[in-house]
Design a protein around this motif. Structure first.
Motif, PDB file in Angstrom:
ATOM      1  N   GLU A 156       7.371  10.437   5.192  1.00  0.00           N
ATOM      2  CA  GLU A 156       8.759  10.784   4.919  1.00  0.00           C
ATOM      3  C   GLU A 156       9.649   9.548   4.789  1.00  0.00           C
ATOM      4  O   GLU A 156      10.714   9.599   4.178  1.00  0.00           O
ATOM      5  CB  GLU A 156       9.284  11.682   6.035  1.00  0.00           C
ATOM      6  CG  GLU A 156       8.564  13.019   6.137  1.00  0.00           C
ATOM      7  CD  GLU A 156       8.965  13.793   7.367  1.00  0.00           C
ATOM      8  OE1 GLU A 156       9.685  13.221   8.217  1.00  0.00           O
ATOM      9  OE2 GLU A 156       8.562  14.965   7.495  1.00  0.00           O
ATOM     10  N   ASP A 157       9.238   8.428   5.368  1.00  0.00           N
ATOM     11  CA  ASP A 157       9.991   7.181   5.308  1.00  0.00           C
ATOM     12  C   ASP A 157       9.546   6.269   4.176  1.00  0.00           C
ATOM     13  O   ASP A 157       9.886   5.086   4.164  1.00  0.00           O
ATOM     14  CB  ASP A 157       9.868   6.437   6.638  1.00  0.00           C
ATOM     15  CG  ASP A 157      10.508   7.186   7.790  1.00  0.00           C
ATOM     16  OD1 ASP A 157      11.563   7.801   7.569  1.00  0.00           O
ATOM     17  OD2 ASP A 157       9.948   7.167   8.899  1.00  0.00           O
ATOM     18  N   LYS A 202       8.744   0.015   8.186  1.00  0.00           N
ATOM     19  CA  LYS A 202       9.036   0.447   6.824  1.00  0.00           C
ATOM     20  C   LYS A 202       8.862  -0.725   5.853  1.00  0.00           C
ATOM     21  O   LYS A 202       9.338  -1.835   6.101  1.00  0.00           O
ATOM     22  CB  LYS A 202      10.450   1.003   6.752  1.00  0.00           C
ATOM     23  CG  LYS A 202      10.797   1.664   5.413  1.00  0.00           C
ATOM     24  CD  LYS A 202      12.235   2.169   5.407  1.00  0.00           C
ATOM     25  CE  LYS A 202      12.454   3.203   6.483  1.00  0.00           C
ATOM     26  NZ  LYS A 202      13.827   3.783   6.416  1.00  0.00           N
ATOM     27  N   LYS A 215      11.205   2.220   0.975  1.00  0.00           N
ATOM     28  CA  LYS A 215      11.668   3.595   1.105  1.00  0.00           C
ATOM     29  C   LYS A 215      11.287   4.437  -0.104  1.00  0.00           C
ATOM     30  O   LYS A 215      11.004   5.640   0.004  1.00  0.00           O
ATOM     31  CB  LYS A 215      13.201   3.607   1.298  1.00  0.00           C
ATOM     32  CG  LYS A 215      13.842   4.981   1.320  1.00  0.00           C
ATOM     33  CD  LYS A 215      13.352   5.820   2.496  1.00  0.00           C
ATOM     34  CE  LYS A 215      14.048   7.166   2.539  1.00  0.00           C
ATOM     35  NZ  LYS A 215      13.540   8.032   3.612  1.00  0.00           N
TER      36      LYS A 215
END
Length: 578
Positions: free
Chosen positions: A552-553, A566, A569
């Motif tokens: 989801e990230d 991360k 994105k």
């Protein structure tokens, strides 16, 4: 910290073996049938090399006939004695029958190969009372040993032994590809000697049809050899029954490489192996550097880059060891944004890439070099939606490209030799369901398949039989479940010579990420940190490379000893070479 005073020598303390050792206890004088049974079962879990103490619970005839090495049966909570073994309550009776019961978890066969098992366990053992001394002993029992899961984990460990992929050469030098064959050995009973003996006996049955050994038939350790261990130079000397005249130099190097790769599992600091012949003559000596030149080993090949698709659906890359988050487009057509890619794969030499575009319909192959052109697709799917079209492609070390077409009207698995030939359909006999993902091991003889059927997505492992010049087609057979407790496998990646990283769900459970051993055994150590909404994962056979996932990230990375970080994105579809 002191800021003055003299310096004094401190003697070092020798390293101690902190592992718990269990010593068997012989039968007590006058012990009854129940006590004999309990003592025998406890003796099976000891570190007694030849089970000499366990044999003391048997009659002399039974002790001579019993073969504990035939198998090991693992039960969930250990064997239970369901009767009290009292011979009918009549003291004049000189025989008794005891029944062992439990729930099976797994078996380890005579080749030391592990296989998950289920269902009830029930075995009868017969005892007799010696009329001369009045002592009870077991005179009827099956071959093999039985123990609970916790005792098995304490007594045994999984170790990879290595063979070579049959008919496979890697690169211009023609290196054979090393293939891991996991077996279980008793961890405190001369494990190095056990592993060499197991290596010399040949591969396990499941793998044996697609690999070869460089040891001539009949090769064995010399009689009486035991206690193999590295010397103070981190070298292991292995005495064999071979004559020097029977072994060519290249063959000897391949033999020593098999030994070195195998024993390095037990002694990570091992630097070299010396093979000696029947007369004590040195056959050859090989160090770690030369071993990795003699054979291709996936875990010894560090990827240079990590790859993924950026927000523009271009293939981008960043150095594997980079601690930053910057990625740049790859050279060539996959990096210029001309095609909207859904997934990609990079060859293990990182010179060629394959990409799936056009909504999953088309597979393209192109060089990762500036100025290259994309050309026409090498394979096209007729599936009605992206979920019914081509899967993410996968490369093996010899340069062959694997991909599945999920078209419900004609689902198939394909291989493109060296990524450039016409797609060849691969037969998958006994496949029940549709292939949703295919990940080939670097050695090119094993493949992980995610198969959908009846609303479930299960993980299977198959072995690859190469088609020959006699008209035989390439096929994947010997399918076996690799994660039977996971009902919804959503992502998979090879993460070592004999393990996979899997994302999936148990029945009624939540999504989890964990390592799976290809033989179905449990792996020691923690699972990767939790990560919500994982859609794809990337691991390397070089276990030093950080895990990467698409969640989801976006694209995230898990360096050793830290939390998920991360990277991008907007990124998707991360892959390492392979």
């Amino acid at each position: 910290m002191p800021d003055n005073g003299d310096l004094r020598d401190v003697e070092s303390t020798p390293l101690q073996d902190t592992g718990v050792r269990v010593f068997a206890v012989p039968p007590a004088e006058g012990a009854g049938p129940g006590e004999i049974m309990q003592g025998f079962l406890e003796a099976l879990t000891s570190d007694d090399p030849e089970y000499d103490t366990a044999r003391k619970y048997l009659t002399s005839e039974a002790a001579s006939a019993w073969r504990p090495e035939r198998s090991t049966t693992v039960l969930a909570n250990g064997p239970s004695i369901t009767t009290d073994c009292v011979p009918g309550g009549r003291e004049e009776t000189n025989s008794a029958t005891c029944v062992l019961t439990g729930t099976q978890v797994a078996t380890v066969d005579a080749q030391q190969a592990y296989r998950p098992a289920g269902g009830p366990y029930r075995r009868k053992l017969h005892l007799t009372k010696n009329p001369e001394n009045g002592q009870w002993r077991i005179d009827g029992l099956p071959d093999g040993v039985v123990m609970g899961k916790s005792d098995f984990q304490r007594n045994y460990r999984s170790v990879d032994k290595y063979y070579y992929a049959s008919g496979t050469a890697v690169g211009a030098t023609g290196q054979p590809a090393a293939v891991a064959d996991p077996v279980f050995v008793r961890s405190k009973v001369d494990p190095m000697t056990q592993m060499v003996r197991s290596l010399l006996k040949g591969p396990t049955a499941w793998l044996g049809t697609v690999v070869r050994s460089s040891f001539p038939a009949g090769t064995a350790l010399q009689k009486g050899v035991s206690g193999l261990a590295p010397d103070d130079q981190n070298k292991v000397t292995v005495p064999l029954n071979l004559k020097a005249s029977r072994v060519a130099a290249r063959t000897c190097s391949e033999m020593a490489t098999q030994v070195l790769f195998t024993l390095r599992n037990l002694a990570p600091t091992l630097e070299s192996v010396e093979l000696r012949g029947a007369g004590g003559d040195r056959l050859c000596e090989l160090n770690e550097e030369h071993a990795e030149s003699a054979a291709w080993l996936g875990s010894a090949r560090s990827p240079e880059y990590l790859y993924f698709l950026d927000g523009k659906r271009r293939l981008v890359r960043m150095p594997m060891r980079s601690t930053g988050t910057g990625a740049v487009a790859v050279p060539g057509p996959f990096g210029d944004g001309g095609r909207q890619l859904q997934s990609a794969a990079v060859s293990r030499d990182e010179r060629t890439a394959a990409g799936v575009g056009n909504g999953g319909r088309s597979l393209y192959v192109s060089s990762l070099a500036s100025g290259g052109s994309l050309g026409d697709p090498v394979l096209t799917s007729a599936g009605a939606s992206p979920a019914d079209r081509l899967t993410t492609p996968s490369w093996d070390a010899r340069g062959d490209l694997w991909v599945a077409d999920r078209d419900p009207h004609r689902p198939r698995l394909f291989v493109l030799e060296e990524g450039a030939s016409e797609p060849e359909p691969v037969a998958v006999p006994h496949l029940s369901g549709r292939i949703e993902d295919a990940r080939v091991a670097g050695d090119g003889v094993r493949i992980a398949l995610v198969v959908a059927k009846g609303g479930k997505r299960s993980l299977f492992l198959g072995r690859i039989r190469r088609g020959g010049g006699d008209g035989q087609e390439t096929a994947v057979d010997g399918l076996r479940s690799a994660a039977p407790d996971l009902e919804q496998v959503s992502a998979v990646s090879w993460a070592g010579g004999s393990r996979l990283l899997v994302v999936g769900q148990e029945q009624g459970g939540v999504q989890q990420m964990r390592y799976v051993q290809i033989d179905g055994s449990a792996l020691d150590g923690p699972a990767p940190g939790a990560l919500p909404g994982v859609k794809a994962i990337a691991a390397s056979e070089d276990e030093r490379a950080p895990l990467v996932a698409y969640s989801e990230d976006g694209v995230v990375r898990l360096p050793s000893g830290t939390q998920w970080q991360k990277i991008d994105k907007e990124g998707t579809a991360p892959v390492y070479p392979g």
